[in-house]
Motif scaffolding. Structure first.
Motif, mmCIF file in Angstrom:
data_model
loop_
_atom_site.group_PDB
_atom_site.id
_atom_site.type_symbol
_atom_site.label_atom_id
_atom_site.label_comp_id
_atom_site.label_asym_id
_atom_site.label_seq_id
_atom_site.Cartn_x
_atom_site.Cartn_y
_atom_site.Cartn_z
ATOM 1 N N ARG A 36 100.873 -1.202 48.309
ATOM 2 C CA ARG A 36 100.567 -0.856 46.913
ATOM 3 C C ARG A 36 99.264 -0.082 46.892
ATOM 4 O O ARG A 36 98.202 -0.644 46.643
ATOM 5 C CB ARG A 36 100.459 -2.121 46.057
ATOM 6 C CG ARG A 36 101.759 -2.885 46.019
ATOM 7 C CD ARG A 36 101.823 -3.891 44.895
ATOM 8 N NE ARG A 36 103.073 -4.647 45.031
ATOM 9 C CZ ARG A 36 103.224 -5.683 45.857
ATOM 10 N NH1 ARG A 36 102.217 -6.097 46.581
ATOM 11 N NH2 ARG A 36 104.394 -6.294 45.933
ATOM 12 N N PRO A 37 99.338 1.190 47.189
ATOM 13 C CA PRO A 37 98.092 1.956 47.329
ATOM 14 C C PRO A 37 97.354 2.107 46.009
ATOM 15 O O PRO A 37 97.966 2.388 44.983
ATOM 16 C CB PRO A 37 98.580 3.323 47.834
ATOM 17 C CG PRO A 37 100.046 3.262 47.923
ATOM 18 C CD PRO A 37 100.537 1.989 47.321
ATOM 19 N N GLN A 38 96.072 1.876 46.057
ATOM 20 C CA GLN A 38 95.174 2.175 44.945
ATOM 21 C C GLN A 38 93.953 2.829 45.562
ATOM 22 O O GLN A 38 93.494 2.365 46.602
ATOM 23 C CB GLN A 38 94.735 0.890 44.235
ATOM 24 C CG GLN A 38 95.842 0.219 43.464
ATOM 25 C CD GLN A 38 95.487 -1.214 43.116
ATOM 26 O OE1 GLN A 38 94.434 -1.708 43.474
ATOM 27 N NE2 GLN A 38 96.392 -1.878 42.415
ATOM 28 N N PRO A 39 93.424 3.880 44.954
ATOM 29 C CA PRO A 39 92.324 4.595 45.619
ATOM 30 C C PRO A 39 91.135 3.702 45.939
ATOM 31 O O PRO A 39 90.465 3.903 46.942
ATOM 32 C CB PRO A 39 91.944 5.684 44.603
ATOM 33 C CG PRO A 39 92.783 5.470 43.403
ATOM 34 C CD PRO A 39 93.864 4.508 43.714
ATOM 35 N N GLU A 40 90.878 2.682 45.116
ATOM 36 C CA GLU A 40 89.703 1.841 45.352
ATOM 37 C C GLU A 40 89.790 1.084 46.675
ATOM 38 O O GLU A 40 88.777 0.743 47.263
ATOM 39 C CB GLU A 40 89.535 0.817 44.215
ATOM 40 C CG GLU A 40 89.129 1.406 42.882
ATOM 41 C CD GLU A 40 90.323 1.941 42.134
ATOM 42 O OE1 GLU A 40 91.468 1.663 42.556
ATOM 43 O OE2 GLU A 40 90.127 2.657 41.136
ATOM 44 N N GLY A 48 80.050 -4.019 48.485
ATOM 45 C CA GLY A 48 80.509 -4.034 47.113
ATOM 46 C C GLY A 48 80.003 -2.894 46.244
ATOM 47 O O GLY A 48 80.468 -2.727 45.132
ATOM 48 N N VAL A 49 79.051 -2.122 46.715
ATOM 49 C CA VAL A 49 78.610 -0.971 45.932
ATOM 50 C C VAL A 49 79.236 0.295 46.519
ATOM 51 O O VAL A 49 79.718 0.287 47.655
ATOM 52 C CB VAL A 49 77.072 -0.833 45.928
ATOM 53 C CG1 VAL A 49 76.446 -1.969 45.190
ATOM 54 C CG2 VAL A 49 76.543 -0.756 47.345
ATOM 55 N N ASP A 50 79.241 1.383 45.742
ATOM 56 C CA ASP A 50 79.823 2.619 46.259
ATOM 57 C C ASP A 50 79.033 3.108 47.457
ATOM 58 O O ASP A 50 77.802 3.052 47.447
ATOM 59 C CB ASP A 50 79.822 3.689 45.161
ATOM 60 C CG ASP A 50 80.869 3.372 44.100
ATOM 61 O OD1 ASP A 50 81.771 2.574 44.404
ATOM 62 O OD2 ASP A 50 80.769 3.905 42.979
ATOM 63 N N PRO A 51 79.730 3.582 48.481
ATOM 64 C CA PRO A 51 79.024 4.038 49.680
ATOM 65 C C PRO A 51 78.082 5.196 49.368
ATOM 66 O O PRO A 51 78.373 6.032 48.523
ATOM 67 C CB PRO A 51 80.139 4.500 50.619
ATOM 68 C CG PRO A 51 81.414 4.118 50.000
ATOM 69 C CD PRO A 51 81.177 3.679 48.607
#
Lengths: 121, 341
Positions: A36-40, A48-51
């Motif tokens: 179930r692909p989701q971009p996140e 937990g934070v954006d790279p």
């Protein structure tokens, strides 16, 4: 084929068996698991934070000099092993030769030690 | 001696089945007995109890769970290398067992290069770990991979040098020969129990076990996977089944190294007072070796659950300033004693 080569063929076969087990498990898994692909889901984990920035960020490799020392000592091990199997046959002569060899290597390690190469820089 | 002569491909089928057992049984045994139960008891809890009697089916439940997990590959990762890494790590585990003897006729290959080949093949896993760390495209994984590489090469040297002491005493690299040498050996003329090299090579045994601990990145030496600072190091981005493969690789390698330590220092599959050529040893030998392996495994995991983690610089200094010098001294002392007596 000679027994000698067959023994080494077995070594190769074992490597393939190891890789085969990985392939088999992943193959079975691909039949069972959901997709179930989701971009996140495909973002790198960074607590937990954006790279931030490049993923292959520069970092200081502090122990590259150890790698050089390692090469030296590993080659030395290659020379010690054949001698180690024949210690009895060479007697005192071989012993003195080997002591000289190992002392020279130990001096090398001591030199690196005194030059602060083994310290955390 | 076997009554029936088997052709090469038949032998190979038996060996392949044998090595699958030799990889999966110790890995499963170590995880259940030590990681689940021993650790739990040391922490005053019971560990898994629900699946099967005393939780003994927990492993199957775990594998079933991991099989159903979604396969996630980070989009920034170097996909081909990311897929390749588990293959290399697990293949190196299988290769480690090639030279292990389990009984007078029960062995995979009786190579004369024996322990030397095993030491060489064991270092292939470093490449897999470095690939895993690099291909994940994660900062934690990269740092973990580099730390692992630095640690594994630093502790490979004491390990190899500790083996040299045994080789000098046995006079052969062949593991079957090392078992024979221990069984028929004498300690100052007393040959009752043979000469398990742990007695004469106590320093070597200590160095070997310490280096094993580091090669397996078990706790006092778990800087590459230090969870409080770099999550899980080089396997941070591996999830589900691929994580399980690294996990199996880690514990199967622990089993293989424990078996090698048991063969080198504790007499391998042989038992004192039982003739080496006895047919019964083909059946009892693997069990004896398994028992000795669990004993060494107990030591490894006892240390793992007891000691706090080394700092990275302490870890490197311990290898270069302590273990390597004392293993060099051990080699010199063994050589002098071997020639003198």
């Amino acid at each position: 084929m000679s027994d000698f080569l067959r023994d080494y063929l077995t070594v190769g076969i074992f490597g393939l068996v190891g890789a085969g087990l990985v392939g088999l498990l992943l193959g079975v898994g691909s039949l069972l698991r959901p997709t179930r692909p989701q971009p996140e889901k495909y973002i790198n984990y960074e607590s937990g934070v954006d790279p931030v920035g490049s993923q292959w960020g520069q970092s200081q490799v502090r122990y590259y000099i150890f790698a050089l020392l390692f090469v030296m000592f590993d080659v030395e091990a290659v020379f010690i092993f054949p001698f180690a199997t024949r210690v009895d046959a060479y007697g005192w002569f071989g012993l003195v030769e080997m002591v000289v060899f190992i002392v020279i290597l130990a001096l090398g390690l001591l030199y690196a030690w005194k030059k602060k190469v083994l310290r955390w820089v | 001696m076997t009554a029936v002569e088997l052709s090469y491909w038949q032998q190979t089928v038996f060996r392949v089945l044998g090595v699958l057992v030799a990889v999966i049984l110790p890995a499963g045994g170590f995880v259940y007995v030590f990681l689940f139960k021993m650790m739990s008891f040391m922490q005053s809890r019971l560990g898994p109890m629900e699946a099967g009697p005393y939780g003994s089916m927990q492993l199957l439940a775990e594998v079933g769970k991991f099989l159903q997990k979604e396969d996630i590959v980070p989009e920034k990762a170097d996909r081909r290398l990311f897929f390749l890494a588990p293959y290399i790590v697990l293949a190196s585990t299988f290769l480690l067992l090639v030279v292990m003897p389990f009984g007078p006729d029960a062995y995979f290959t009786n190579l004369d290069t024996g322990i030397f080949l095993a030491m060489g093949l064991s270092s292939i896993s470093v490449i897999g770990i470095l690939i895993a760390g690099w291909a994940s495209a994660s900062k934690y994984a990269l740092i973990g991979g580099l730390r692992a590489a630095g640690q594994l090469i630093a502790y490979e040297l004491p390990m190899v040098l500790a083996v040299v002491g045994v080789v000098i005493q046995a006079g052969t690299l062949n593991l079957q020969g090392i078992v024979t040498a221990q069984h028929s050996g004498e300690i100052f003329g007393f040959g009752g129990i043979g000469n398990p090299f742990i007695i004469t090579q106590l320093v070597g045994f200590f160095v070997f076990l310490t280096a094993t601990q580091a090669e397996l990145t078990q706790t006092p030496f778990d800087m590459p996977v230090a969870e409080s600072e770099i999550v899980t190091g080089y396997i941070t981005e591996y999830s589900g089944l691929r994580f399980l493969l690294f996990f199996i690789g880690e514990f199967a390698t622990a089993g293989a190294f424990a078996a090698i330590a048991a063969t080198l220092f504790l007499g391998g599959w042989a038992v004192p007072f039982v003739d080496l050529d006895d047919d019964i040893m083909n059946i009892a030998g693997p069990l004896v070796l398994f028992g000795k392996m669990m004993l060494v495994g107990f030591l490894i995991f006892w240390v793992r659950f007891t000691f706090p983690r080394f700092r990275e610089d302490q870890l490197q200094a311990f290898a270069w300033k302590f273990l390597i010098p004392i293993s060099l001294v051990n080699i010199l002392a063994t050589m002098v004693l071997k020639v003198a007596f």
